[in-house]
Design a protein around this motif. Structure first.
Motif, PDB file in Angstrom:
ATOM      1  N   ASP A 340     -33.340 -19.277  27.370  1.00 22.11           N
ATOM      2  CA  ASP A 340     -31.944 -19.382  26.591  1.00 22.11           C
ATOM      3  C   ASP A 340     -32.320 -20.233  25.200  1.00 22.11           C
ATOM      4  N   ARG A 342     -30.759 -20.044  22.774  1.00 23.03           N
ATOM      5  CA  ARG A 342     -29.790 -20.635  21.764  1.00 23.03           C
ATOM      6  C   ARG A 342     -29.956 -22.283  21.704  1.00 23.03           C
ATOM      7  N   SER A 343     -30.559 -22.769  22.530  1.00 24.55           N
ATOM      8  CA  SER A 343     -30.785 -24.185  22.460  1.00 24.55           C
ATOM      9  C   SER A 343     -31.892 -24.176  21.352  1.00 24.55           C
ATOM     10  N   ALA A 346     -30.251 -23.936  17.929  1.00 22.90           N
ATOM     11  CA  ALA A 346     -29.450 -25.223  17.519  1.00 22.90           C
ATOM     12  C   ALA A 346     -30.267 -26.338  17.215  1.00 22.90           C
ATOM     13  N   THR A 366     -32.673 -13.026  26.777  1.00 27.65           N
ATOM     14  CA  THR A 366     -32.082 -14.290  26.490  1.00 27.65           C
ATOM     15  C   THR A 366     -30.903 -14.052  25.967  1.00 27.65           C
ATOM     16  N   TRP A 368     -28.077 -14.796  23.038  1.00 24.45           N
ATOM     17  CA  TRP A 368     -28.329 -15.172  21.716  1.00 24.45           C
ATOM     18  C   TRP A 368     -27.112 -15.918  21.132  1.00 24.45           C
ATOM     19  N   PRO A 369     -27.305 -16.751  20.111  1.00 28.54           N
ATOM     20  CA  PRO A 369     -25.993 -17.346  19.490  1.00 28.54           C
ATOM     21  C   PRO A 369     -24.940 -16.323  19.102  1.00 28.54           C
ATOM     22  N   SER A 370     -23.750 -16.788  19.431  1.00 24.98           N
ATOM     23  CA  SER A 370     -22.605 -15.701  19.165  1.00 24.98           C
ATOM     24  C   SER A 370     -22.348 -15.786  17.649  1.00 24.98           C
TER      25      SER A 370
END
Length: 412
Positions: A340, A342-343, A346, A366, A368-370
């Motif tokens: 993931d 996304r973490s 961030a 994975t 992806w960030p939206s």
């Protein structure tokens, strides 16, 4: 123009032979089922055109054992996959080869390229198939090489009947339906078939003959080496508007003169910073992780050798510790779980100062960030292919979002 009727053609036997061929050579299944058969009494056996139609003699189907017929299916589709029609045209122009005799030589040379490792392992060699050894030639060479090594003569006199169609040498035949005929594949569809076959071969190279492995490796070359593309993408992101820009009062803006008593800061360019997120999930191999460290060093070189501007963030399902880049070989790539990123994004965006450019090195498996990150983003994508011939297409990772600049890592 519509295709001729299949009246008189034993379609059941023909299709059973194709199924046998697909089972024996699963990496060619997509191409085999993309061929559209057309009954024709004008062809001696089976022949193809460049539009992926296969012209079939009903009498040939009747007299040929199913196992041999399966071999002919594989042989004919091999001409199209290896672009023998396009290569034949180019050779003819370059060497001044004209006339039916020279096209017959091309057909024989193309057959030698295919037949040296096409049969066995479930496929029976068709009667009359020509092999390099029958002409005193060495196996493993290409059509263009074979053309230089033999001429028409006593060794080829039994091959005058040979005609695999315009798909084998580029010369149109009287039975061809042409580009506007029924059941033709467009150029884009033909490329898609070749790409799917090459992808399958590259995903299962251990069970594929050497000739096909070489073809798959060379089937689709990007116009530039991937490392140059990655460096160019990072440099482009680093010099984009707003990247590496900051305000300082150490040097007041010249516009302050128009506002007495007001000191305005000036805009200062600073070297851009880059955070490299490395996918350390279980789906990424040790070899790919080793390659990722090499890419980190290449990214530093793309920034003029400034290692202090690059940080590395290992990430699987959770972001790990951010490492400054001193020596890439000493960075611990910890992970092995799910994926993931996304973490990772961030965590990178919480850093102070926030990186100007984020580079994600991943196999793409994975979420992806939206939303588009506030930092410029480059994705270095490790190639990922299906694990088996039968794996569904929708299990292949989706492409990264459109807001990312994507470079395939490892493409040559």
């Amino acid at each position: 123009m519509s295709a001729p009727s299949t009246l008189g053609l034993d379609v059941d036997k023909l299709y059973a032979a194709r199924l046998h061929a697909a089972r024996a050579r699963p990496y060619l299944a997509t191409a085999l089922f993309a061929l559209h058969p057309v009954a024709s009494s004008q062809v001696p056996t089976m022949a193809v055109d460049r539009y992926w139609r296969c012209y079939v003699s009903p009498a040939f189907v009747d007299r040929t054992p199913l196992e041999e017929l399966a071999g002919v299916w594989v042989h004919e589709v091999s001409h199209l996959l290896r672009d023998h029609h396009g290569r034949g045209d180019r050779v003819a122009r370059a060497r001044g080869l004209t006339g039916p005799g020279e096209r017959l030589r091309m057909n024989i040379a193309a057959d030698c390229e295919i037949n040296d490792d096409a049969f066995g392992d479930g496929l029976t060699m068709p009667e009359g198939a020509v092999e390099p050894a029958s002409l005193g030639l060495n196996p493993g060479e290409l059509m263009e090489d074979y053309l230089r090594q033999f001429g028409l003569g006593p060794r080829t006199q039994d091959l005058v009947w040979l005609d695999c169609g315009s798909g084998a040498d580029g010369l149109d035949r009287r039975w061809d339906l042409g580009p506007d005929g029924a059941h033709s594949l467009s150029e884009q569809e033909r490329d898609a078939v070749r790409h799917r076959v090459a992808e399958g071969i590259n995903g299962h190279p251990g069970s594929v003959p050497g000739g096909w492995r070489r073809w798959a490796e060379q089937a689709f070359h990007p116009p530039q080496p991937w490392r140059d593309l990655l460096g160019a993408a990072i440099r482009s992101a680093a010099v984009a508007a707003g990247v590496g820009a900051d305000h300082t009062y150490g040097r007041p803006s010249r516009r302050s003169a128009s506002l007495p008593g007001v000191i305005l800061p000036s805009l200062r360019r600073r070297p851009p910073t880059v955070c490299v997120i490395v996918d350390t999930s279980g789906s990424v191999s040790d070899a790919e992780l080793g390659s990722a460290l090499l890419e980190v060093a290449a990214i530093a070189r793309a920034l003029g050798g400034r290692r202090d501007l690059v940080s590395v963030l290992p990430c699987d399902a959770a972001a790990r510790v951010v490492h400054p880049l001193c020596r890439a070989q000493e960075i611990p790539l910890i992970g092995g779980g799910g994926t993931d990123l996304r973490s990772g994004f961030a965590r990178a965006l919480r850093a102070r100062p926030r990186p100007d450019v984020i580079v994600a090195l991943t196999d793409g498996q994975t979420p992806w960030p939206s939303a588009r990150p506030t930092s410029r983003t480059v994705v270095g994508l490790f190639p990922r292919r299906r694990a088996s011939w039968s794996e569904e297409v929708d299990r292949v990772p989706n492409a990264p979002p459109q807001w990312a600049r994507v470079v395939t890592v490892g493409a040559t």
